[in-house]
Design a protein around this motif. Structure first.
Motif, PDB file in Angstrom:
ATOM      1  N   PHE A   1       0.824  -1.206   0.000  1.00  0.00           N
ATOM      2  CA  PHE A   1       0.000   0.000   0.000  1.00  0.00           C
ATOM      3  C   PHE A   1       0.859   1.257   0.000  1.00  0.00           C
ATOM      4  N   ARG A   2       1.899   1.211   0.798  1.00  0.00           N
ATOM      5  CA  ARG A   2       2.752   2.380   0.964  1.00  0.00           C
ATOM      6  C   ARG A   2       3.443   2.748  -0.341  1.00  0.00           C
ATOM      7  N   GLY A   3       4.027   1.763  -0.990  1.00  0.00           N
ATOM      8  CA  GLY A   3       4.755   2.033  -2.225  1.00  0.00           C
ATOM      9  C   GLY A   3       3.848   2.590  -3.311  1.00  0.00           C
ATOM     10  N   VAL A   4       2.701   1.951  -3.470  1.00  0.00           N
ATOM     11  CA  VAL A   4       1.760   2.416  -4.481  1.00  0.00           C
ATOM     12  C   VAL A   4       1.262   3.814  -4.121  1.00  0.00           C
ATOM     13  N   ALA A   5       1.057   4.043  -2.827  1.00  0.00           N
ATOM     14  CA  ALA A   5       0.515   5.330  -2.384  1.00  0.00           C
ATOM     15  C   ALA A   5       1.426   6.490  -2.781  1.00  0.00           C
ATOM     16  N   PHE A   6       2.723   6.323  -2.609  1.00  0.00           N
ATOM     17  CA  PHE A   6       3.647   7.396  -3.007  1.00  0.00           C
ATOM     18  C   PHE A   6       3.430   7.758  -4.476  1.00  0.00           C
TER      19      PHE A   6
ATOM     20  N   PHE B   1       0.604   6.542   5.883  1.00  0.00           N
ATOM     21  CA  PHE B   1       0.743   6.540   7.345  1.00  0.00           C
ATOM     22  C   PHE B   1       0.766   5.109   7.890  1.00  0.00           C
ATOM     23  N   ALA B   2      -0.286   4.362   7.593  1.00  0.00           N
ATOM     24  CA  ALA B   2      -0.376   3.002   8.141  1.00  0.00           C
ATOM     25  C   ALA B   2       0.695   2.097   7.541  1.00  0.00           C
ATOM     26  N   GLY B   3       0.973   2.299   6.262  1.00  0.00           N
ATOM     27  CA  GLY B   3       1.976   1.478   5.595  1.00  0.00           C
ATOM     28  C   GLY B   3       3.376   1.734   6.123  1.00  0.00           C
ATOM     29  N   SER B   4       3.589   2.872   6.770  1.00  0.00           N
ATOM     30  CA  SER B   4       4.881   3.142   7.404  1.00  0.00           C
ATOM     31  C   SER B   4       4.885   2.687   8.853  1.00  0.00           C
ATOM     32  N   LEU B   5       3.742   2.849   9.512  1.00  0.00           N
ATOM     33  CA  LEU B   5       3.643   2.537  10.939  1.00  0.00           C
ATOM     34  C   LEU B   5       3.771   1.037  11.205  1.00  0.00           C
ATOM     35  N   VAL B   6       3.030   0.250  10.433  1.00  0.00           N
ATOM     36  CA  VAL B   6       2.984  -1.192  10.694  1.00  0.00           C
ATOM     37  C   VAL B   6       4.372  -1.837  10.590  1.00  0.00           C
ATOM     38  N   PRO B   7       5.096  -1.639   9.491  1.00  0.00           N
ATOM     39  CA  PRO B   7       6.436  -2.250   9.459  1.00  0.00           C
ATOM     40  C   PRO B   7       7.396  -1.650  10.491  1.00  0.00           C
ATOM     41  N   ALA B   8       7.298  -0.350  10.742  1.00  0.00           N
ATOM     42  CA  ALA B   8       8.202   0.260  11.730  1.00  0.00           C
ATOM     43  C   ALA B   8       8.033  -0.419  13.090  1.00  0.00           C
ATOM     44  N   LEU B   9       6.812  -0.796  13.410  1.00  0.00           N
ATOM     45  CA  LEU B   9       6.534  -1.477  14.670  1.00  0.00           C
ATOM     46  C   LEU B   9       6.929  -2.956  14.603  1.00  0.00           C
TER      47      LEU B   9
ATOM     48  N   THR C   1      -5.861 -10.994  -2.225  1.00  0.00           N
ATOM     49  CA  THR C   1      -6.825 -10.861  -3.319  1.00  0.00           C
ATOM     50  C   THR C   1      -7.586  -9.549  -3.208  1.00  0.00           C
ATOM     51  N   LEU C   2      -8.042  -9.227  -1.986  1.00  0.00           N
ATOM     52  CA  LEU C   2      -8.795  -7.977  -1.804  1.00  0.00           C
ATOM     53  C   LEU C   2      -7.921  -6.763  -2.090  1.00  0.00           C
ATOM     54  N   VAL C   3      -6.728  -6.768  -1.508  1.00  0.00           N
ATOM     55  CA  VAL C   3      -5.834  -5.627  -1.705  1.00  0.00           C
ATOM     56  C   VAL C   3      -5.491  -5.473  -3.198  1.00  0.00           C
ATOM     57  N   TYR C   4      -5.219  -6.602  -3.831  1.00  0.00           N
ATOM     58  CA  TYR C   4      -4.865  -6.555  -5.253  1.00  0.00           C
ATOM     59  C   TYR C   4      -6.036  -6.046  -6.093  1.00  0.00           C
ATOM     60  N   ALA C   5      -7.244  -6.388  -5.687  1.00  0.00           N
ATOM     61  CA  ALA C   5      -8.409  -5.924  -6.448  1.00  0.00           C
ATOM     62  C   ALA C   5      -8.536  -4.403  -6.338  1.00  0.00           C
TER      63      ALA C   5
END
Lengths: 337, 459
Positions: free
Chosen positions: A95-100, A120-128, B420-424
């Motif tokens: 999510f994070r990569g695509v979001a940028f 935000f969440a895509g950075s927070l989750v892995p950082a934790l 699957t959901l995320v990819y969709a």
């Protein structure tokens, strides 16, 4: 030094490089919604890491690939054992990569706020979760004689590991805030410095608490002794010094200090592991080591030659890319993201 | 559902999805690099606008390829731990090399390319996109070296139940790679060519930006025609190699139950896998022998004979992949390939006649034809991977023995549904953005702005 040790060091270096570099871009991602409410400033913040986040993430891919090549047993046990946390990290990184890339390519405010959340969440989750994972390596997890992780998901979320997660989370937020002071100017840089100053005491407190807890939760006492030596102490001292530099607005030095903290605290973890790579809580002889998970000497030799040639090349051009984009992002900068 | 079949399904979903984006990256990176080379050589603004326009679409697509690629590297360990333990000594090496040689190169220089328009000289900026193109295509090489090992294992011995590498050169120069790599990369080039032709036609039919889009169409038609022709030639050699190293896959792709000499080519077969026969079977005599050996006779082995041989060799078991899937994916791939060949030849014919493209008949068909390479790419990989079953490493390890022993069905189901959901969601966003920017056309020419004063921290 045998090749197994060399590869242990090399993989440690790859993970350390990953955390130093992606560490600040995680921090930047987490801080973005708090430091900027308007779109223009959010874009400026994202653009400070725009040219770099993808290259930073490759350190993780290379660490993963190197683990697979040099210690397939470690790779197999770790990735299958930590299945659900890794799944969460993957979703976050996706999510994070695509979001940028996607965020600023549409004007719709709902579109942008969706991707801001993803950053935000895509950075927070892995950082934790990275902190949780590495704390579990040293603390020990149930690994059986077939080198399989036999605990569940909730096993990984023990208090010590969660403390480790807080250490990495707060450390990266601090590291990212200081990075922003270097890469932005004026009011935005001031806000970032203020955020760094606010996070710093908590970051220091959890690192000290974690270090103390390590004496009870792990075998660091027998491994490193009551005086653990300059590396772990250096990590804590550097973080303490970072606060002083933030206060003096010596942002460059503050960044050096948080970088040292990341390097030394990760190095401590790898030092207390060696020659093990994952500690088994079911018996000392069941721990995974650089010997019982390793590839053949032939493979390690081939890989050493490849690494010796190409790691310096990568360092040179990635370093050059940081030089190309050394300037601060200003309100007049043409923003790509 | 058990962890094995769920993990297989997850691998299929994530891999097919990943490979929606990769071929376009492989080809479009090269096309954009060619366009920028033209720009730097001629200094003509129209080429710069082409670079910016196609570059934007390239970036949107690239991001999806990158993030879905991380999953690919992780899931060998996550879902296939026993596979990783068995082959890690030889399979991990190309993966690590791929990251070190290719991923760093493409990611770092893509960042430099996107953000470096004003910060680098024209030549340095051009070098950046070429390095991205080289990096992307290098990554294809190393991952295909890894995949080729699964298809046609070489360069190792089995010691203590593990495949141990003893010849790195054999792994890299596996003859299988040097067919699979050009086939894949050239398919990527073809994908990009049809992508560029399809979008160009959309604008040409509306008579918009003809300078940008007729140049794009011309370039893509040449690039595409050469690529698809080579894809077909290489594909033919691959099929001949398949007859040698994976005869079962070829037999399944032809629904050939009994060995035959000379062997007939199937025009249409209705398959009854359980019964080990075809309910309807229309064949052209000798043509399969011709395809396999370039002559009108020669034995092609049938599924039932091979099954008997494998049982004798590897012990009791069922060694036949899904014949329905192998048969139809083979036909979709080849059919789409030839259709693309004729379309590319048609485009090239008009381009060579140097007539205004707006006058060309049936130009609109190139819009629809954008789907063809995606169809062929997907079918090709399904054939390659499903046709290898039940093996994960052909002749050495079965897929059923490769799965992580600690996985539960619930765990895999969680991640499968999650991915699957995320990819969709991401597919919807990606297609939305691609369509938006493709339809919008190139950005208007901008006048040179005043250089912005920026300072580094220490200045």
């Amino acid at each position: 030094m045998d090749l197994n040790t060399l590869w242990f060091i090399l993989i440690a270096v790859l993970y350390i490089g990953y955390f130093v570099l992606e560490g600040f871009d995680f921090g930047v991602g987490i801080l973005m919604p708090f430091l900027a409410k308007d779109d223009r400033r959010r874009r400026m913040i994202i653009n400070t890491i725009g040219p770099h986040w993808d290259g930073n993430e490759v350190w993780l891919l290379t660490a993963g690939g190197a683990t697979f090549a040099a210690f397939p047993g470690w790779y197999a046990s770790l990735f299958s054992g930590f299945y659900l946390p890794l799944f969460l990290i993957l979703i976050a990184l996706i999510f994070r990569g695509v979001a940028f890339e996607f965020r600023s390519k549409d004007e719709n405010p709902r579109w942008r706020s969706f991707w801001d959340w993803a950053i935000f969440a895509g950075s927070l989750v892995p950082a934790l979760l990275w902190g949780v994972a590495f704390a579990n390596f040293v603390r020990g997890v149930p690994i059986d004689a077939a080198q399989n992780y036999v605990g569940g998901f909730w096993n990984l979320l023990n208090p010590f590991a969660l403390l480790g997660g807080l250490v990495s989370l707060l450390g990266f937020i601090l590291h990212g805030a200081i990075f922003l002071t270097l890469k932005t100017e004026g009011e935005l840089a001031d806000k970032a410095r203020k955020a760094a100053w606010r996070v710093w005491p908590f970051s220091l407190a959890v690192l000290v608490a974690y270090t103390a807890a390590a004496y009870f939760a792990t075998d660091i006492l027998t491994k490193l002794g009551i005086n653990p030596g300059p590396v772990p102490i250096g990590a804590v001292l550097a973080l303490a010094a970072a606060g002083w530099f933030i206060r003096q607005k010596m942002d460059g030095w503050a960044f050096v200090m948080t970088a040292i903290t990341v390097v030394f605290s990760m190095a401590t973890i790898f030092m207390s592991l060696f020659p093990r790579v994952m500690v088994s809580s079911l018996g000392a002889d069941l721990s995974l080591t650089v010997y019982n998970t390793a590839s053949s000497p032939y493979t390690l030799t081939v890989m050493s030659i490849v690494a010796l040639i190409f790691v310096p090349v990568v360092l040179i051009y990635q370093g050059w890319s940081y030089w190309v984009f050394r300037k601060r992002v200003t309100t007049k900068t043409e923003l790509e993201y | 559902m058990n962890p094995v079949s769920l993990s297989q399904l997850q691998f299929a979903v994530t891999t097919v999805y990943h490979f929606f984006f990769v071929p376009l990256t492989l080809g479009l990176s090269v096309l954009v690099a060619i366009m920028e080379t033209l720009y730097v050589r001629t200094g003509s603004e129209v080429y710069k606008r082409m670079v910016k326009f196609w570059g934007k679409l390239f970036i949107i697509n690239f991001a999806m390829g990158v993030v879905t690629g991380i999953v690919q590297e992780f899931q060998f360990g996550m879902n296939w731990a026993d596979y990783s333990r068995f082959v890690g000594d030889i399979f991990g090496a190309p993966l690590a090399i791929e990251a070190l040689l290719a991923f760093f190169l493409e990611s770092t220089f893509l960042g430099i390319w996107i953000f470096g328009w004003e910060k680098l000289s024209k030549k340095a900026h051009l070098a950046a996109i070429w390095l991205v193109a080289i990096g992307s295509n290098l990554s294809a090489l190393w991952i295909l070296i890894a995949n080729s090992f699964m298809q046609s294992p070489v360069g190792f011995t089995v010691e203590n139940g593990r495949a141990v590498m003893n010849d790195f050169g054999a792994l890299v120069f596996n003859p299988y790679v040097w067919l699979q790599f050009p086939h894949t990369v050239l398919s990527g080039f073809t994908t990009a060519a049809f992508f560029v032709m399809g979008i160009s036609v959309y604008h040409l039919l509306r008579r918009k930006e003809e300078g940008v889009f007729s140049r794009s169409f011309r370039l893509a038609s040449i690039f595409g025609a050469v690529s698809i022709l080579l894809v077909i030639f290489v594909g033919h050699s691959q099929a001949q190699r398949m007859v040698q190293v994976q005869p079962m896959k070829m037999a399944a792709a032809e629904a050939l139950w009994e060995s035959a000499d000379p062997a007939p080519f199937s025009l249409f077969s209705a398959i009854d896998q359980a019964g080990g026969r075809n309910v309807v079977d229309i064949r052209i005599p000798r043509v399969l022998s011709l395809l396999s050996y370039n002559r009108l006779d020669g034995e092609v082995r049938g599924i039932l004979d091979l099954q008997a041989e494998y049982e004798a060799k590897y012990g009791p078991g069922y060694y036949v992949p899904s014949v329905f899937m192998a048969y139809w994916t083979f036909r979709v791939m080849v059919g789409a390939g030839f259709l693309m060949f004729f379309l590319a030849a048609y485009a090239l014919y008009w381009v060579m006649r140097k007539r205004p493209l707006g006058e060309v008949k049936f130009l609109g068909v190139f819009g629809l034809a954008m789907a063809l390479p995606y169809l062929a790419n997907t079918a090709g990989w399904l054939l390659t991977e499903m046709g290898r079953q039940p093996w994960v490493v052909y002749g050495y390890m079965k897929t059923a023995d490769a799965v992580s022993p600690t996985l539960t069905a619930g765990m895999v189901l969680t991640s499968l549904i999650g991915f699957t959901l995320v990819y969709a969601v991401l597919m919807a966003a990606d297609v939305y953005l691609l369509a938006k920017y493709a339809k919008a056309g190139p950005a208007p020419e901008v006048k040179k702005q005043h250089p912005v004063k920026e300072e580094a921290y220490w200045e």
